[in-house]
Design a protein around this motif. Structure first.
Motif, PDB file in Angstrom:
ATOM      1  N   ASP A 190       0.857  -1.181   0.000  1.00 43.48           N
ATOM      2  CA  ASP A 190       0.000   0.000   0.000  1.00 43.48           C
ATOM      3  C   ASP A 190       0.894   1.233   0.000  1.00 43.48           C
ATOM      4  N   LEU A 191       1.063   1.830  -1.188  1.00 44.47           N
ATOM      5  CA  LEU A 191       1.941   2.988  -1.319  1.00 44.47           C
ATOM      6  C   LEU A 191       1.277   4.266  -0.806  1.00 44.47           C
ATOM      7  N   ALA A 192      -0.035   4.237  -0.686  1.00 44.33           N
ATOM      8  CA  ALA A 192      -0.732   5.489  -0.348  1.00 44.33           C
ATOM      9  C   ALA A 192      -1.871   5.232   0.616  1.00 44.33           C
TER      10      ALA A 192
ATOM     11  N   GLY B  36      12.063   3.631 -10.554  1.00 44.02           N
ATOM     12  CA  GLY B  36      10.824   3.398  -9.827  1.00 44.02           C
ATOM     13  C   GLY B  36      10.677   4.178  -8.545  1.00 44.02           C
ATOM     14  N   SER B  37      11.574   5.131  -8.293  1.00 39.92           N
ATOM     15  CA  SER B  37      11.519   5.862  -7.021  1.00 39.92           C
ATOM     16  C   SER B  37      10.476   6.961  -7.012  1.00 39.92           C
ATOM     17  N   VAL B  38      10.096   7.470  -8.187  1.00 41.31           N
ATOM     18  CA  VAL B  38       9.076   8.512  -8.291  1.00 41.31           C
ATOM     19  C   VAL B  38       8.006   8.041  -9.267  1.00 41.31           C
ATOM     20  N   MET B  39       6.749   8.134  -8.848  1.00 43.71           N
ATOM     21  CA  MET B  39       5.618   7.743  -9.680  1.00 43.71           C
ATOM     22  C   MET B  39       4.597   8.872  -9.702  1.00 43.71           C
ATOM     23  N   VAL B  40       3.857   8.957 -10.798  1.00 45.44           N
ATOM     24  CA  VAL B  40       2.804   9.967 -10.901  1.00 45.44           C
ATOM     25  C   VAL B  40       1.542   9.323 -11.452  1.00 45.44           C
ATOM     26  N   GLY B  41       0.401   9.932 -11.156  1.00 48.18           N
ATOM     27  CA  GLY B  41      -0.870   9.421 -11.634  1.00 48.18           C
ATOM     28  C   GLY B  41      -2.003  10.274 -11.135  1.00 48.18           C
ATOM     29  N   ARG B  42      -3.143   9.647 -10.877  1.00 46.59           N
ATOM     30  CA  ARG B  42      -4.285  10.382 -10.351  1.00 46.59           C
ATOM     31  C   ARG B  42      -4.945   9.560  -9.251  1.00 46.59           C
ATOM     32  N   ALA B  43      -5.571  10.253  -8.306  1.00 45.64           N
ATOM     33  CA  ALA B  43      -6.158   9.584  -7.146  1.00 45.64           C
ATOM     34  C   ALA B  43      -7.211  10.484  -6.522  1.00 45.64           C
ATOM     35  N   GLN B  44      -7.930   9.923  -5.573  1.00 43.88           N
ATOM     36  CA  GLN B  44      -8.896  10.687  -4.796  1.00 43.88           C
ATOM     37  C   GLN B  44      -8.352  10.845  -3.380  1.00 43.88           C
ATOM     38  N   PHE B  45      -8.260  12.084  -2.927  1.00 43.40           N
ATOM     39  CA  PHE B  45      -7.743  12.380  -1.602  1.00 43.40           C
ATOM     40  C   PHE B  45      -8.885  12.732  -0.645  1.00 43.40           C
ATOM     41  N   GLY B  46      -9.814  11.821  -0.448  1.00 41.36           N
ATOM     42  CA  GLY B  46     -10.857  12.039   0.543  1.00 41.36           C
ATOM     43  C   GLY B  46     -12.189  12.488   0.005  1.00 41.36           C
ATOM     44  N   THR B  47     -12.217  13.255  -1.071  1.00 41.75           N
ATOM     45  CA  THR B  47     -13.478  13.729  -1.626  1.00 41.75           C
ATOM     46  C   THR B  47     -13.957  12.757  -2.700  1.00 41.75           C
ATOM     47  N   PRO B  48     -15.032  12.028  -2.474  1.00 38.08           N
ATOM     48  CA  PRO B  48     -15.501  11.042  -3.449  1.00 38.08           C
ATOM     49  C   PRO B  48     -15.775  11.667  -4.809  1.00 38.08           C
ATOM     50  N   GLY B  49     -15.295  11.018  -5.846  1.00 38.01           N
ATOM     51  CA  GLY B  49     -15.559  11.464  -7.201  1.00 38.01           C
ATOM     52  C   GLY B  49     -14.657  12.566  -7.709  1.00 38.01           C
ATOM     53  N   VAL B  50     -13.815  13.134  -6.849  1.00 34.16           N
ATOM     54  CA  VAL B  50     -12.910  14.210  -7.260  1.00 34.16           C
ATOM     55  C   VAL B  50     -11.505  13.627  -7.451  1.00 34.16           C
TER      56      VAL B  50
ATOM     57  N   ARG C 282       1.986  12.820  -6.889  1.00 34.20           N
ATOM     58  CA  ARG C 282       3.387  12.441  -7.103  1.00 34.20           C
ATOM     59  C   ARG C 282       3.839  11.618  -5.916  1.00 34.20           C
ATOM     60  N   TYR C 283       4.342  10.420  -6.182  1.00 30.86           N
ATOM     61  CA  TYR C 283       4.850   9.544  -5.130  1.00 30.86           C
ATOM     62  C   TYR C 283       6.368   9.636  -5.129  1.00 30.86           C
ATOM     63  N   ALA C 284       6.957   9.992  -3.995  1.00 30.45           N
ATOM     64  CA  ALA C 284       8.410  10.085  -3.866  1.00 30.45           C
ATOM     65  C   ALA C 284       8.788   9.906  -2.403  1.00 30.45           C
ATOM     66  N   ASN C 285       9.873   9.205  -2.162  1.00 25.53           N
ATOM     67  CA  ASN C 285      10.372   8.992  -0.803  1.00 25.53           C
ATOM     68  C   ASN C 285       9.314   8.387   0.117  1.00 25.53           C
ATOM     69  N   GLY C 286       8.491   7.500  -0.456  1.00 23.61           N
ATOM     70  CA  GLY C 286       7.488   6.808   0.336  1.00 23.61           C
ATOM     71  C   GLY C 286       6.258   7.610   0.651  1.00 23.61           C
ATOM     72  N   VAL C 287       6.113   8.789   0.061  1.00 26.08           N
ATOM     73  CA  VAL C 287       4.979   9.664   0.367  1.00 26.08           C
ATOM     74  C   VAL C 287       4.248  10.041  -0.924  1.00 26.08           C
ATOM     75  N   VAL C 288       2.931   9.958  -0.880  1.00 23.29           N
ATOM     76  CA  VAL C 288       2.102  10.417  -1.995  1.00 23.29           C
ATOM     77  C   VAL C 288       1.623  11.827  -1.688  1.00 23.29           C
TER      78      VAL C 288
ATOM     79  N   VAL D 201       6.489  11.933 -16.101  1.00 22.04           N
ATOM     80  CA  VAL D 201       7.465  12.460 -15.151  1.00 22.04           C
ATOM     81  C   VAL D 201       8.842  12.415 -15.794  1.00 22.04           C
ATOM     82  N   SER D 202       9.672  13.402 -15.472  1.00 18.99           N
ATOM     83  CA  SER D 202      11.025  13.471 -16.022  1.00 18.99           C
ATOM     84  C   SER D 202      11.919  12.427 -15.367  1.00 18.99           C
ATOM     85  N   ALA D 203      13.121  12.242 -15.909  1.00 18.68           N
ATOM     86  CA  ALA D 203      14.034  11.211 -15.423  1.00 18.68           C
ATOM     87  C   ALA D 203      14.456  11.444 -13.981  1.00 18.68           C
ATOM     88  N   ASP D 204      14.587  12.709 -13.583  1.00 12.02           N
ATOM     89  CA  ASP D 204      14.993  12.990 -12.206  1.00 12.02           C
ATOM     90  C   ASP D 204      13.813  13.042 -11.241  1.00 12.02           C
ATOM     91  N   GLY D 205      12.599  12.890 -11.764  1.00 13.26           N
ATOM     92  CA  GLY D 205      11.410  12.852 -10.934  1.00 13.26           C
ATOM     93  C   GLY D 205      10.872  14.200 -10.521  1.00 13.26           C
TER      94      GLY D 205
END
Length: 238
Positions: free
Chosen positions: A10-12, A28-42, A47-53, A71-75
């Motif tokens: 569970d990364l997030a 694989g140290s930095v990942m990007v995408g989309r997610a919902q941070f508490g508000t349903p449907g939004v 950005r995931y880096a250093n174990g934190v989303v 995401v760029s090579a340096d994240g």
């Protein structure tokens, strides 16, 4: 999945719904995408880096962001899109953000990024240029350019991959599970837009019975291309 092992982590834990990883750095140290941070449907970009989303937000508050796609090579550099489908470029090292404009600002889908060069100096994707017309775009040197369409294309194409120097772009039909067309393309400044099948056949590749839908990625040096296709029996392949 890494090497030959498959693990689930569970990364997030703070995210209510992780809707996918769109891109990652080579290690694989930095990942990007989309997610919902508490508000349903939004849905928002992360950005995931250093174990934190972390949610990516517009520092000015003027735009509502929807997702991150490259995401760029340096994240540090992240490309994504707003709720109004305008491309943004976020610099995690400074917290700054720029918006890249659009080929057709009043369109429902002005510009959706798909990939960037390792240094983040060039971005490619799909842009709406008319009521029902979508073309691949290239953003480079501060300008967004319409790459046009390959011969025989129906005008619903998008760019999906770019070489490290930003001079070779590949892509094809944007929704390849709905249309059985030979739309995979390759573009470079010298030759312009060409169908990938025409280029391969000119080099002696036997494509009898094959339909090349779209090219999804290209290696940094431009020698290897990954995409989707269908054989003469109607079987779909990577």
């Amino acid at each position: 999945w890494e090497g030959s092992s498959l693990t689930f982590t569970d990364l997030a834990p703070q995210v209510s719904a992780l809707q996918g990883i769109a891109d990652t750095t080579a290690d694989g140290s930095v990942m990007v995408g989309r997610a919902q941070f508490g508000t349903p449907g939004v849905t928002v970009p992360y950005r995931y880096a250093n174990g934190v989303v972390s949610e990516i937000v517009d520092p000015t508050g003027a735009h509502v962001l929807s997702g991150a796609t490259a995401v760029s090579a340096d994240g540090n550099l992240v490309a994504g899109y707003t709720q109004g489908a305008e491309t943004f470029l976020f610099d995690a090292s400074t917290g700054s953000m720029v918006f890249l404009g659009s080929l057709y600002p009043n369109a429902f889908l002005p510009s959706l990024p798909a990939a960037m060069t390792p240094d983040g100096s060039a971005i490619v994707g799909i842009a709406q240029v008319g009521s029902f017309t979508f073309d691949p775009f290239l953003w480079k040197d501060g300008q967004m350019v319409d790459l046009g369409t390959a011969p025989g294309s129906q005008g619903i194409d998008g760019a999906r991959g770019i070489s490290a120097d930003g001079n070779v772009v590949v892509g094809g039909i944007f929704v390849d599970n709905l249309f059985d067309r030979d739309d995979a393309f390759i573009w470079d400044p010298q030759n312009g837009m060409r169908r990938l099948s025409d280029v391969l056949e000119a080099q002696g590749v036997d494509l009898t019975g094959w339909t090349l839908y779209s090219a999804y990625a290209i290696s940094p040096g431009g020698e290897t291309i990954l995409g989707t296709a269908m054989d003469s029996q109607g079987n779909r392949y990577a």
